[in-house]
Design a protein around this motif. Structure first.
Motif, PDB file in Angstrom:
ATOM      1  N   THR A 160       0.832  -1.194   0.000  1.00  0.00           N
ATOM      2  CA  THR A 160       0.000   0.000   0.000  1.00  0.00           C
ATOM      3  C   THR A 160       0.870   1.248   0.000  1.00  0.00           C
ATOM      4  O   THR A 160       0.603   2.207  -0.718  1.00  0.00           O
ATOM      5  CB  THR A 160      -0.906   0.020   1.247  1.00  0.00           C
ATOM      6  OG1 THR A 160      -1.285  -1.306   1.528  1.00  0.00           O
ATOM      7  CG2 THR A 160      -2.094   0.909   1.036  1.00  0.00           C
ATOM      8  N   PHE A 161       1.929   1.196   0.824  1.00  0.00           N
ATOM      9  CA  PHE A 161       2.817   2.355   0.873  1.00  0.00           C
ATOM     10  C   PHE A 161       3.409   2.640  -0.504  1.00  0.00           C
ATOM     11  O   PHE A 161       3.461   3.771  -0.949  1.00  0.00           O
ATOM     12  CB  PHE A 161       3.956   2.113   1.875  1.00  0.00           C
ATOM     13  CG  PHE A 161       3.503   2.091   3.305  1.00  0.00           C
ATOM     14  CD1 PHE A 161       2.615   3.046   3.774  1.00  0.00           C
ATOM     15  CD2 PHE A 161       3.965   1.122   4.183  1.00  0.00           C
ATOM     16  CE1 PHE A 161       2.201   3.036   5.096  1.00  0.00           C
ATOM     17  CE2 PHE A 161       3.553   1.099   5.493  1.00  0.00           C
ATOM     18  CZ  PHE A 161       2.663   2.057   5.952  1.00  0.00           C
ATOM     19  N   VAL A 162       3.865   1.568  -1.179  1.00  0.00           N
ATOM     20  CA  VAL A 162       4.467   1.766  -2.497  1.00  0.00           C
ATOM     21  C   VAL A 162       3.439   2.374  -3.447  1.00  0.00           C
ATOM     22  O   VAL A 162       3.735   3.315  -4.188  1.00  0.00           O
ATOM     23  CB  VAL A 162       4.957   0.427  -3.084  1.00  0.00           C
ATOM     24  CG1 VAL A 162       5.757   0.676  -4.348  1.00  0.00           C
ATOM     25  CG2 VAL A 162       5.778  -0.335  -2.073  1.00  0.00           C
ATOM     26  N   ALA A 163       2.223   1.821  -3.390  1.00  0.00           N
ATOM     27  CA  ALA A 163       1.188   2.288  -4.313  1.00  0.00           C
ATOM     28  C   ALA A 163       0.907   3.772  -4.099  1.00  0.00           C
ATOM     29  O   ALA A 163       0.864   4.556  -5.053  1.00  0.00           O
ATOM     30  CB  ALA A 163      -0.074   1.464  -4.119  1.00  0.00           C
ATOM     31  N   VAL A 164       0.755   4.148  -2.821  1.00  0.00           N
ATOM     32  CA  VAL A 164       0.423   5.544  -2.536  1.00  0.00           C
ATOM     33  C   VAL A 164       1.584   6.456  -2.920  1.00  0.00           C
ATOM     34  O   VAL A 164       1.393   7.527  -3.506  1.00  0.00           O
ATOM     35  CB  VAL A 164       0.055   5.717  -1.052  1.00  0.00           C
ATOM     36  CG1 VAL A 164      -0.267   7.174  -0.757  1.00  0.00           C
ATOM     37  CG2 VAL A 164      -1.121   4.842  -0.696  1.00  0.00           C
ATOM     38  N   ALA A 165       2.821   5.976  -2.618  1.00  0.00           N
ATOM     39  CA  ALA A 165       3.981   6.799  -2.939  1.00  0.00           C
ATOM     40  C   ALA A 165       4.091   6.985  -4.447  1.00  0.00           C
ATOM     41  O   ALA A 165       4.422   8.074  -4.931  1.00  0.00           O
ATOM     42  CB  ALA A 165       5.253   6.159  -2.392  1.00  0.00           C
ATOM     43  N   ALA A 166       3.811   5.918  -5.211  1.00  0.00           N
ATOM     44  CA  ALA A 166       3.880   6.026  -6.666  1.00  0.00           C
ATOM     45  C   ALA A 166       2.829   7.017  -7.172  1.00  0.00           C
ATOM     46  O   ALA A 166       3.072   7.777  -8.109  1.00  0.00           O
ATOM     47  CB  ALA A 166       3.669   4.661  -7.305  1.00  0.00           C
ATOM     48  N   LEU A 167       1.693   7.020  -6.489  1.00  0.00           N
ATOM     49  CA  LEU A 167       0.649   7.981  -6.826  1.00  0.00           C
ATOM     50  C   LEU A 167       1.177   9.403  -6.649  1.00  0.00           C
ATOM     51  O   LEU A 167       0.868  10.307  -7.424  1.00  0.00           O
ATOM     52  CB  LEU A 167      -0.538   7.745  -5.884  1.00  0.00           C
ATOM     53  CG  LEU A 167      -1.918   8.057  -6.415  1.00  0.00           C
ATOM     54  CD1 LEU A 167      -2.219   7.179  -7.612  1.00  0.00           C
ATOM     55  CD2 LEU A 167      -2.943   7.828  -5.307  1.00  0.00           C
TER      56      LEU A 167
END
Lengths: 524, 525
Positions: free
Chosen positions: A424-431
C-alpha cells in the motif's frame, strides 16, 4: 592521507566570514567576490576528499581528532564515510551556487549577509562530518543561528514570525535530543567504562528495548521537525516563503537533509529495535507527507510556496527509502536527498530570478514567459523534469530506487506471510509521483505558456551571464546523476551495506522480544 | 581565652579586609579630595575595582594555591575550595559592577561615595557569608550583605519605583532573615538535645546525620526554615515575589550585581549546609527541593515570556536560572555540586555582559529598559548589539558559549544521579530552556531585525562600563570555547565539601553513608 583536509573544508567558510567582518564598509563587490572565492576554494578542497575517498573502507576516513574537554571525553572528532560523503559534496557544491545566485538579491547589510551564509556553510558541514554526538549537537545548534538571522533580517514581510517559528520548532526537538545524548553518555560510561560520545562507542551499546523507544522518540522528534515530516512541517512553508532566495536554497538544499541524515546516522543504527517498531508509523507519515505535500502544492497561488510544499512531498520519499531497511531504499534515499538539494535548490533560484525582475511570485500574474524569456523557460523546464523524476534526470534515479526498495520490502513481507500494508505504501507513494507531475506541469503551463496576463510582464530580460553560470553546474549535475548515477552510488554502497549490517546486528540482540520482521531484513 | 586559642589567622581574611578598607577609603575620598564630581567618581570606582580585583587575585592565587580546608577565628571562619571559588566569583562581579556603576552615577548626577562604599560593604558581607563555618557567622554575613543592598536598591530616591524596590526588598528580606534566624535557633536547640549545643555547621550536620533516619521534627523544622531563608536570597519560587520589582527598581549595575553575586553567595551557603553530606535526604527535604526546582523553572520561564521590559525579563530569567542551579543541589552528587559552582560563574559572566550593554545604551532620562528601545541597535552600535546577542544566546544555552556548558553540566549531573524522577525533571528543565529561547530571542530579533523608530540620544560612552562589558563578554565566549580548565577547577573546588563531609562520616550510620557515597568517581580518560 591528509587528515587535516576535512578540517580545512570546515574552517574555510568560517575563516572567510571572520575576514569579511574586518573588511572596510560599503564594498559590496569585494564582499561577494570574496565569499564566492571562499566557497569555490571550499569546493575545490572538498574535491580532494571526493577523489581521496576509498569506497571499500566503510569506516570513517579523513579522521581528525583534537582534545577539547578530555576529562569528559568530549573532543573534536570529525571524519567522513559513504553515508556523509555525498552530503558533504552537495553542501560544498551548492556553496558557490548560492553566493552567485544571491549576487544582487539583497539590498542592505551586505557584509553581514555573506558572513552569515559562510558561517552557515561551516555549521552544516560540521554536522555532516561529526563523528561524535557532541560535535554533532554543537553544529546542529550552531546552524540555527545564521539561518535565524538570514530569514529574520533579509526575509519577506512576515519574516519575524517565520524565523522565530523556525528557531523554536527546531530547538524544542533538539533540546529533547540533548537529554537523550546525555543519557547515552551515561550508558557508555556504565557499559564501556569510558567517557565518550564517539559514534563508534555509542553504536556498540546494548540498550534495552524500552529505553530504545524513549531515546528513539527523543531523537526522532528532533529529526522529524528538521526533515520536515508531516505533521511537524508547518514551519517550513513559512520559513521558505519568507527567506531570501539564498536562504531558501540553503534551507531546501542542505538544511532539510540534516533531519534525514540524523535518522540515517543516529536514530536508526543506535536504536534499531525501536526504529523497526516505529517503521509502520514513520512509513505512514512519510506517504501521508508525500501525498499531502503534493496536494497542497497543487493549489498554491504562490510559486515559492508551491516549491516549499513540494519539498515536504520529496522528503517523504527520502524517509520512505530509509525506513524500508534495504540497500535499494537507503541508496535511493541518500541519492534523493542530493537530488532534492539540486533540483529544489535550482527551483528556488529560478523563482528568485523572476522575483528579482518583477517582485511578484503569484502564478496568475504570469503567462507566456516562454516567449519572453526563452532561455529561462528552457532551464525551468529541465529542472521541472528533474523534480518530477523524468528518466534521464537525477530525480528519476532516486525515486526509482526508493520505490524499488519499498516494493522489495513489501514483497518480502508478503512472501513471509505478512500483510500487504507495505505494498500500500508503495502504491500511494507512486501515486505521489503522478501528483508531483500534476502540480509542477500545471504551474509551468500557467507561467510559461499562453498569453502574458499583465502587460508590465511582457518585456523582461532573459538570463544574464551570471545567472547562466549559476544554473550551468546544476544542470550538469542533474544530467550526470540521471545518466550515470554509479559515479555517486558506488562511493556509498559499501557504507550502506555496513550500515544495514550494523542495524541487523542491533536487531539480533532482540532475544527477549522477538521481532517477526527482523528475519526479512537485508536479504536483497 | 587568649588570642592564640581564637586562632587569629589574619592571612585567611585578607580579601575581606581589603574590601572593607577600600570601602572606608572610598568614603574618605568624599571628605578629603577636592575635585569635581566627575573625577571623584573616577577615583572611587577605580579604588573599588582595584581593591576587588586585588582581593580576587589574592583569593585565587594565594588562598587557592593550597588545597584543603583551613579554619580560623575560633572555628567561625573557613577557607576551602568552595570559599575560594565563590569569593572569586563575588569579587569579580563586584569589580565589574563598580565599573558599571560609574556611568549610572554620572547619568543621575549622584555622588558616588556612599554608593560605592555600600557596594563594597555588601561585598564584604558576601565574602564572610561564603566563608562561614558557623550558622551565626552565616547570619552575620547575610545581614552585612543585605542591609547595604536594601539601601542601594533605593539609590534613585526621587523615583517611586526605586523606593518601592528598596522597601519591598527590606520588608521581605527581613522576613526571610527572621526565618533564617528562627531556623538557626531551632537547630541550636536540636544540637542541645543531642548533647552538645552548637551552631557550628559541621556539628549541626553531624548531629542531623547521627539522628537519621528518624530525625526529630525540631531539626526538620529548623532545617526547612534555614533553607527557606537562603532560598529567598536565591529567588526561587515561591520565595521570588520580590525579584521582579526589586530588580526593576534598582540601578542597572546593582541589579546585575544582585542577580549574580547575591545568588552565588546564597548558593555557596546552601552548599555549605546542605550540599554533599546527605543532610537533604536526612531532613527529608529532597522532595521539597524537587518541587521547588520544578516550580522555579516553570514559573520563572513562563513569567519571563510575558515581559515587555528587558530588565524585568532578566529578573524573571534570573529566577529561572536559579531553578537550573538548584537542580545541581538536588542531584547532590559531586558533579551536581560542581555544576552549581560552574553555573554561578557562567551566569555571572553572561548576565553582567547583558546588563553592561543596557547600561551602555542608557542615557540620562533615557534608561533603556523596554524592549522597543532596543530597536535597530545592531546598525547603531554593532559591537554592543553583538555582545547582547551573544549573552542572550548564552543564557539560552547555545553551544559553545558558557551557558551551554553550565546547562550541560547541570543536566549531566541530574541524568547521572539516581533519584526518582531524575529524567523527568531533566526533560522539564530542557523544555523550559526551549521556552526561554522565545524571550531571549525576542531581544535579538528586536535589536537586529527591527528598524529604529526614535532617533538615538547623544551618546557618551563610559570607559569603565565598556571594560566591564567587554570582560564579561570575553569570559562568556572564552570559557565557552575552552571550558576544560574551569570544569576541572569547579570539580576540585567542590571536593572540599566532600572532604568536610567525610570528616563527619565516621559518626554516620550505614544508611546515610550510602547517601554520601552516591557520587561516582569517574575514571579520567
Amino acid at each position: 592521507m591528509g587528515s587535516n583536509l576535512l578540517n580545512w573544508v570546515l574552517a574555510l567558510p568560517a575563516l572567510g566570514a571572520l575576514a569579511l567582518i574586518f573588511m572596510p564598509r560599503g564594498r559590496v563587490d569585494l564582499y561577494r567576490t570574496w565569499s564566492l572565492g571562499v566557497m569555490i576554494a571550499g569546493f575545490l578542497v572538498s574535491l580532494g576528499i571526493w577523489f581521496g575517498f576509498d569506497p571499500a573502507d566503510t569506516g570513517m576516513q579523513f579522521r581528525s581528532h583534537a582534545d577539547w574537554v578530555p576529562a569528559w571525553g568530549l573532543n573534536w572528532d570529525v571524519g567522513v564515510d559513504g553515508l556523509s560523503l555525498l552530503l558533504v559534496m552537495l553542501t560544498t557544491f551548492l556553496g558557490p551556487v548560492v553566493v552567485l545566485g544571491a549576487w544582487n538579491s539583497v539590498d542592505k547589510r551586505h557584509k553581514e549577509f555573506f558572513a552569515h551564509i559562510l558561517l552557515l556553510q561551516s555549521a552544516m558541514l560540521g554536522a555532516f562530518v561529526a563523528t561524535n554526538l557532541f560535535v554533532f549537537y554543537l553544529f546542529w545548534e550552531l546552524m540555527l543561528i545564521p539561518m535565524f538571522f538570514l530569514i529574520g533580517i533579509w526575509g519577506g514581510e512576515q519574516r519575524l514570525y517565520a524565523t522565530v517559528k523556525f528557531f523554536l520548532y527546531t530547538l524544542v526537538g533538539s533540546m529533547l535530543m540533548l537529554v537523550a545524548i546525555v543519557w547515552l553518555y551515561r550508558e557508555v560510561q556504565a557499559q564501556a567504562g569510558i567517557w565518550s560520545l564517539q559514534y563508534a562507542d555509542v553504536y556498540g551499546l546494548e540498550i534495552a528495548r524500552r529505553a530504545q523507544m524513549w531515546l528513539f522518540a527523543a531523537f526522532a522528534v528532533a529529526f522529524a521537525v528538521k526533515v520536515p515530516m508531516f505533521p511537524v512541517h508547518t514551519w517550513l512553508p513559512d520559513a521558505h516563503v519568507q527567506a531570501p532566495t539564498a536562504g531558501s536554497v540553503i534551507l531546501a538544499g542542505v538544511l532539510l537533509k540534516m533531519g534525514t541524515y540524523g535518522f540515517l546516522r543516529l536514530a536508526m543504527p543506535l536504536f534499531p529495535q525501536a526504529a523497526l517498531a516505529a517503521k509502520p508509523l514513520i512509513l505512514t507519515l512519510a506517504v501521508v507527507g508525500i501525498v499531502y505535500g503534493a496536494l497542497v502544492a497543487m493549489v498554491q497561488p504562490d510559486i515559492k510556496k508551491l516549491v516549499a510544499y513540494s519539498s515536504v512531498s520529496h522528503l517523504g520519499y527520502c524517509m520512505l527509502g530509509l525506513f524500508v531497511f534495504n540497500l535499494q531504499g537507503a541508496s535511493g534515499s541518500i541519492l534523493q536527498m542530493v537530488n532534492h538539494g539540486i533540483s529544489t535548490g535550482a527551483l528556488f533560484l529560478l523563482v528568485g530570478v523572476i522575483y528579482e525582475r518583477t517582485h511578484s511570485r503569484r502564478i496568475y500574474e504570469y503567462g507566456g514567459l516562454a516567449g519572453i524569456m526563452p532561455l529561462y523557460a528552457v532551464v525551468f523546464l529541465i529542472v521541472t523534469m528533474s523534480s518530477i523524476g523524468l528518466p534521464g534526470t537525477n530525480g528519476f534515479v532516486g525515486e526509482f530506487l526508493v520505490l524499488l526498495g519499498a516494493f522489495l520490502d513489501g514483497y518480502s513481507q508478503w512472501e513471509a506471510g505478512g500483510s500487504l500494508l507495505s505494498f500500500t505504501f508503495v502504491a500511494v507513494a507512486a501515486l505521489g509521483v503522478i501528483f508531483g507531475a500534476v502540480y509542477m506541469l500545471w504551474m509551468v503551463q500557467r507561467v510559461f505558456f499562453g498569453k502574458p496576463n499583465l502587460s508590465r510582464h511582457t518585456r523582461l530580460p532573459d538570463l544574464s551571464w551570471r545567472e547562466i553560470a549559476v544554473f550551468a553546474p546544476l544542470l550538469v549535475a542533474i544530467f550526470w546523476i540521471g545518466i550515470y548515477p554509479s559515479t555517486f552510488t558506488r562511493k556509498m554502497e559499501p557504507s550502506i551495506q555496513a550500515w544495514l549490517h550494523q542495524i541487523e546486528k542491533g536487531l539480533e540482540h532482540t532475544v527477549a522480544s522477538p521481532q517477526p520482521e527482523a528475519a526479512s531484513l537485508g536479504r536483497h | 581565652m587568649t588570642p592564640n586559642d581564637l586562632d587569629l589567622r589574619w592571612g585567611l581574611m585578607v580579601p575581606e579586609l581589603l574590601v572593607l578598607l577600600a570601602g572606608v577609603l572610598v568614603l574618605l575620598v568624599d571628605t578629603t579630595v577636592k575635585a569635581p564630581d566627575q573625577d571623584r567618581r573616577g577615583i572611587q570606582t577605580g579604588i573599588s575595582t582595584l581593591a576587588c580585583l586585588a582581593a580576587a587575585g589574592y583569593t585565587a592565587v594565594v588562598l587557592g594555591s593550597t588545597s584543603g580546608t583551613r579554619t580560623g577565628f575560633g572555628e567561625l571562619f573557613v577557607v576551602d575550595g568552595l570559599a575560594v571559588w565563590f569569593k572569586s566569583v563575588v569579587l569579580l562581579s563586584a569589580a565589574l559592577a563598580s565599573l558599571m556603576s560609574e556611568r549610572w552615577l554620572r547619568n543621575h548626577r549622584l555622588t558616588s561615595g556612599g554608593f560605592i562604599a555600600l557596594l563594597l560593604f555588601s561585598t564584604a558581607g558576601m565574602l564572610y557569608m561564603v566563608s562561614a563555618a558557623d550558622l551565626v557567622m552565616l547570619f552575620l554575613g547575610l545581614e552585612i550583605m543585605s542591609i547595604p543592598l536594601y539601601v542601594l536598591a533605593a539609590s534613585e530616591r526621587r523615583n517611586a519605583r526605586a523606593v518601592e524596590a528598596g522597601l519591598k526588598y527590606l520588608v521581605l528580606g527581613s522576613l526571610a532573615t527572621g526565618f533564617l534566624l528562627f531556623g538557626i535557633s531551632l537547630l541550636y536547640g536540636f544540637t542541645g538535645l543531642m548533647g552538645q549545643p552548637s551552631t557550628c555547621i559541621a556539628d549541626v550536620v553531624a548531629a542531623v546525620l547521627r539522628s537519621a533516619p528518624d530525625v526529630p521534627a525540631l531539626a526538620v523544622g529548623g532545617g526547612i526554615l534555614l533553607f527557606v531563608g537562603m532560598v529567598f536570597k536565591v529567588g526561587a519560587v515561591p520565595f521570588h515575589m520580590w525579584t521582579p520589582d526589586v530588580y526593576e527598581g534598582s540601578p542597572m549595575s546593582i541589579t546585575a550585581f544582585m542577580s549574580v553575586a547575591v545568588k552565588a553567595t546564597a548558593f555557596a551557603a546552601i552548599l555549605r549546609v546542605f550540599g554533599g553530606s546527605g543532610v537533604l535526604e536526612a531532613l527529608r527535604l529532597h522532595d521539597l527541593l524537587f518541587a521547588l526546582c520544578a516550580l522555579t523553572m516553570v514559573v520563572g520561564n513562563v513569567a519571563a515570556l510575558a515581559q515587555s521590559s528587558v530588565k524585568r525579563m532578566l529578573a524573571w530569567s534570573s529566577v529561572a536560572h536559579a531553578g537550573y542551579i538548584l537542580l545541581g543541589v538536588l542531584a547532590g552528587t559531586q558533579d551536581g555540586l560542581a555544576a552549581v559552582l560552574f553555573y554561578s560563574l557562567g551566569y555571572a559572566a553572561m548576565n553582567i555582559a547583558a546588563f553592561g550593554v543596557l547600561v551602555h545604551l542608557s542615557e540620562k532620562g533615557h534608561e533603556v529598559e523596554r524592549l522597543d528601545q532596543l530597536r535597530g541597535i545592531a546598525t547603531r552600535v554593532p559591537l554592543q548589539a553583538a555582545i547582547l546577542a551573544v549573552s542572550m544566546l548564552s543564557l539560552m544555552g547555545m553551544p559553545p558559549l558558557v551557558g551551554f556548558w553550565g546547562k550541560l553540566y547541570i543536566f549531566r549531573a541530574v541524568v547521572f544521579a539516581d533519584f526518582p524522577g531524575h529524567i523527568a525533571i531533566a526533560v522539564l528543565g530542557v523544555l523550559m530552556s526551549a521556552v526561554s529561547a522565545y524571550y531571549y530571542l525576542r531581544v535579538v530579533v528586536v535589536s537586529y531585525m527591527s528598524d529604529a523608530t526614535a532617533p538615538a540620544p547623544a551618546h557618551r560612552p563610559s570607559f569603565g562600563n565598556g571594560l566591564a562589558t567587554a570582560t564579561a563578554a570575553a569570559l562568556t565566549v572564552l570559557i565557552g570555547l575552552a571550558p576544560g580548565a574551569f570544569l576541572a577547577l569547579a570539580r576540585d573546588s567542590a571536593e572540599s565539601l566532600r572532604a568536610s563531609s567525610a570528616a563527619v562520616a565516621p559518626a554516620v550510620d550505614a544508611s546515610t553513608a550510602t547517601a554520601v557515597a552516591v557520587s561516582p568517581q569517574p575514571p579520567r580518560r
